[in-house]
Each structure stands twice: as structure tokens, then as C-alpha cells.
Motif scaffolding. Sequence first.
Motif, short mmCIF file in Angstrom:
data_model
loop_
_atom_site.label_atom_id
_atom_site.label_comp_id
_atom_site.label_asym_id
_atom_site.label_seq_id
_atom_site.Cartn_x
_atom_site.Cartn_y
_atom_site.Cartn_z
N GLU A 194 4.50 9.35 -2.62
CA GLU A 194 5.37 9.61 -3.59
C GLU A 194 6.77 9.90 -3.93
O GLU A 194 7.51 9.08 -5.40
N GLU A 195 7.80 9.96 -3.03
CA GLU A 195 8.98 9.27 -2.95
C GLU A 195 9.14 7.67 -3.32
O GLU A 195 10.23 7.95 -3.95
N MET A 196 8.50 6.92 -2.45
CA MET A 196 8.66 5.65 -2.71
C MET A 196 7.97 5.46 -4.35
O MET A 196 8.51 4.36 -4.07
N ALA A 252 0.83 -1.27 -0.01
CA ALA A 252 -0.14 -0.06 -0.27
C ALA A 252 0.98 1.22 0.08
O ALA A 252 0.07 2.17 -0.28
N GLU A 253 2.39 1.14 -0.04
CA GLU A 253 2.96 2.58 -0.18
C GLU A 253 4.00 2.68 -1.05
O GLU A 253 4.36 3.54 -0.90
N ILE A 254 4.35 1.17 -1.50
CA ILE A 254 5.61 1.61 -2.50
C ILE A 254 4.93 1.49 -4.29
O ILE A 254 5.99 2.18 -4.86
N PHE A 255 3.70 1.51 -4.78
CA PHE A 255 3.37 1.27 -5.85
C PHE A 255 2.69 3.17 -5.88
O PHE A 255 2.10 3.76 -5.53
N PRO A 256 2.82 3.81 -7.08
CA PRO A 256 1.97 5.15 -7.94
C PRO A 256 0.45 4.52 -7.63
O PRO A 256 -0.09 3.27 -7.44
N PHE A 262 14.46 -9.33 0.71
CA PHE A 262 15.41 -8.18 -0.12
C PHE A 262 15.08 -7.62 -1.11
O PHE A 262 15.91 -6.66 -1.85
N LEU A 263 13.50 -8.49 -1.77
CA LEU A 263 13.61 -7.43 -3.13
C LEU A 263 12.10 -6.20 -2.57
O LEU A 263 12.16 -5.56 -3.65
N VAL A 264 12.15 -6.61 -1.17
CA VAL A 264 10.85 -5.31 -1.39
C VAL A 264 11.59 -4.25 -0.69
O VAL A 264 12.01 -4.46 0.86
N PRO A 265 11.78 -2.85 -1.02
CA PRO A 265 12.04 -1.25 -0.15
C PRO A 265 11.39 -1.08 0.87
O PRO A 265 10.65 -1.56 1.13
N GLU A 266 12.33 -0.61 1.87
CA GLU A 266 11.75 -0.04 3.35
C GLU A 266 11.52 1.08 2.27
O GLU A 266 11.72 2.37 2.70
N SER A 267 10.23 1.37 3.40
CA SER A 267 9.41 2.54 3.09
C SER A 267 9.13 3.39 4.86
O SER A 267 8.35 4.70 4.37
#
Length: 535
Positions: free
Chosen positions: A512-514, A430-434, A501-506
Motif C-alpha cells: 500500500e505504501e508503494m 507485483a509490488e508497485i501497483f494498486p 531508472f524508471l522502476v522504484p525500489e520496493s
Amino acid sequence: MAREQLQVLNALDAAKTQWYHFTAIVIAGMGFFTDAYDLFCISLVTKLLGRIYYHVDGSDTPGSLPPNVAAAVNGVAFCGTLSGQLFFGWLGDKMGRKRVYGLTLMLMVVCSIASGLSFGHNAKGVMATLCFFRFWLGFGIGGDYPLSATIMSEYANKRTRGAFIAAVFAMQGFGILAGGIVALIISAAFKDRFKAPPYSVDPVGSTVPQADYVWRIIVMIGALPAVLTYYWRMKMPETARYTALVAKNAKQAATDMSKVLQVEITEEAEKVEQLNNNSSNNFGLFSKEFARRHGLHLLGTTTTWFLLDIAFYSQNLFQKDIFTAINWIPKAATMNAIEEVFRIARAQTLIALCGTVPGYWFTVALVDVIGRFKIQLMGFFMMTVFMLGLAIPYHHWTTKGNHIGFVVMYGFTFFFANFGPNSTTFIVPAEIFPARLRSTCHGISAAAGKAGAIIGAFGFLYAAQNQNKALADHGYPAGIGVRNSLFVLAGCNLLGLIFTFLVPESNGKSLEEMSGENEEEDPTTETTYKRTVPV
């Protein structure tokens, strides 16, 4: 290079925690409360359904659902949920979060009631009707996953966003707990009012005719919390991120959030137009640009959720053995039908209270302190350790006197699932996609998880059967045994750790930055959306 953020989105990101945040948590969370209640309450009454509809005269043991019927009754809602996650996730990006949100809730209400009113001239008819309505119940529940997560992420400030999304998901624990408590109250009331002998004394008399009302009431009560929150869901304004970035209505976004935040927010129509005219923000889900920016992220969120749910939903493998071994649930023939529901509900309630609920709230408290990545990594690691701790000395745990140790290990496995990937796999998509693909990508990730749940709950139900067919449960073929199944599940957890390890830290970053939505188009610049490990 980042362009200046819209004022309305800045205001949301920087907002102090206030009353509207808690209102949003309760409104979205009650959907999850209902979801969990509806999905898990059926496991409390499946034994009762077997006694009522599949009694065999002259049998030494009470009637039980045939394997294919048991799989259908328990699994059809999962299939509906998977379909609903994909469909309503897509619809939430097309029509808006709010418009679809009420639809999923009404579907859940209608199908909860209809499930309890299942009818038929014979057992087959009742089970077919029940399965039909539970599929559509699951379909509505599926929509709640991407919509609740997306709405909460888009309403929250960036400092405590993880805790707010986790708090919505944590209501699932209370839903499971409520299911157990409701079943306890209903079964206790009927048990006291309609006395019956154990099955071993009177096979027919042990299941009183009124027992048919017990499961129906338990199932139908699931509609109540959904009805109570429908009005408030309809009163919620559309999220500013959807209105401004997807619907491209700067004026409406500013008006809505001015009321919610109780501050004056300037309409920035020109800036919204610039954002939407930027070609780097117009790629679709199946484009090369999406694959370049977010392909690995989507692979990470789908695989980790898939692998987690295989292990998480496999808990039914050894639950019945544990409960019987430590005498929480005596042998079925020594109880009447309603007594069995009471005993199962009591055991499930204790498990929820001690193992399920605390893990969720540890995540709420620490997700914005430790970060999503570390919690998920730790959770998968500890689940691997405890699964191996159950598997390697499995014969030790199953000998008399060692069952309490097994229960403790079992409890810790699911504590670290909830204080770990079971919560973070819900938060991160819910945090890393447009914004225009956020609900869709969350729905895809959640659907992958539900596919894992189907494998965990049903694939392993067959796999965990004794290797000697004569010792397998009635109606099931020989399997690989519980010990070997635990080794496979430990392997799933280890794979989940690797794919994390494929998932970024949000943590602490704006949406919008993510997603890279606020970036100027510059092919020479490496932007944050390329990172797949935390920094």
C-alpha cells in the motif's frame, strides 16, 4: 499523508515467516515448474520431430523441421503465453486471484496431455494439431505469471516478500532441469530397448518407429506436477488484499487471514469503506491519474522485461554451435534419432544445472538484502559486459581450443540474467501497483517480456544467419551474423539498464505504501508513488 493501515494487512506485513508462506511458495511455484517444463521441453524434441516427419530419401543429413514449421512449433506457445498474460491478468483483478488460478492450471493439464496425443494423416496434420494445443497450453501458462506473482506478493510479509516471489519464479529453473532429466531417462530407456544404427549407416533404420512415443511421453509428463497441485490451489483462501480492497468484504478478509495466520483479526468494515470511498483510489488503468502516479512505473516494468527477454531467449543462437564445437552433440548423421535426443537433453541439463538454477537462488538469498533496483542494474550491466566479451573477440572464441572460454562467458551471461533482471522484472510489477490493477499491470509487463522473447528466439534466429547466403542454415536467408547479433543484444542490455531508472525500489515497504493506496488525498503532498529511483 498516510492513513492508518487495516489490521488484517498490518498482520500480513508484520507476520513472521511461517509454514503457510512455504506452502504458498510450493503451490504457486509448482505452477512455474510446470510452465518452464512445458515451454522448454519442446526444444529437446524438435530435432526428433524433424527426423520422424520430414525425412528425405537420399539426403546426406537427417530430416529437419522446415524454418516456418520450426518457428511455429517453438513459437506458438509464446504467442499463447502473451495472450494469456493479458487476459488472465485482467481477469484476476475482475474475478479474484483464486477463482482464475484453478482455471489456468486445468488448461495447462488438458493441453499438455492433448499436445502429446497430436494426430494427423501426414506431417502437416500432426504439426498443425500440436501447434493448436501448444497455443492453448501457452495461454494457460500465461495466466500463471500475473496470478502467481500477485498471490505471493499479497500473502508475504514486507520483510521477506522479495525472496518469496523470487522463490516462486526460481522454480522455473527446476522445471527446465526436470525437462532435461525426464528427456534423458525416457531417451536412455528407449535407446537401450530399441537399438538402431546411425543415420550415416542406415538413414531409414536410424529412426525406429517407437521414437514417435519418445517425444509424446516427454511432452505429456508436463501435466503431472500441475495435477498434483490442483487440489491445494483450490484450498487456498483468496488474498486478503483482494477481498478487502477490491471485493470490499472486510469480514471475509479478517476471517480468512485469522485462519491462515492463526491470530485474532478484527473486522474493520468502516475503515475498508473509507478506503474504497476515497476518490484517489478509484482511478482506472487508462485514466490521467494512473498515468500521473504509475505511468512511468509501467513504462519501466514493460521496457525492462521486453529488453531482457530479447537477450535471454536469444540463447538458442549459439547453443547448437557451442554444443557441436565442444563435442557435447556430435554431427547429426553420426547418431540415430533417440541418441540425438539423449545428447541434446544431456547438454541442456548441464547448462541448467551450472548456469540457470544457481542464478535464481542467488536472487532469492539476496533480493531483500541488496534490493531489487541494485540487482537489476548489476544484472543488466554484467550481461552487457559479457555479451561484448563474446562479440568483440568472437573470431578468437570460434577458433579451435578456445571453445571452453566461450562456454564460460556464455554461462556467466545467463547467470547474471537470473541473478538480475530475469528475476527482478517478475518481482517488481507485483509490488508497485494498486491491488485492483496489480494483476493487470503484471500481465501487461509480462506480455511485453514475451513479445521480447518472440523477437529474441525467432527474429534473431534469422538475423544471426551468416551474411553469405550459401553458408546460412538450410531454408534461411542471409542475416547479419552471430557477431553482429551479439552487439545488438549487448545494446538491448544497455537500454535495459537505462530504463531500470524508471522502476522504484520496493524493498522493505508495504504494498500500500508503494502503490499510494494508503495515502490521504492531498494535492500538495508528494507521495512515495512519484519516486522512480530508489531512496
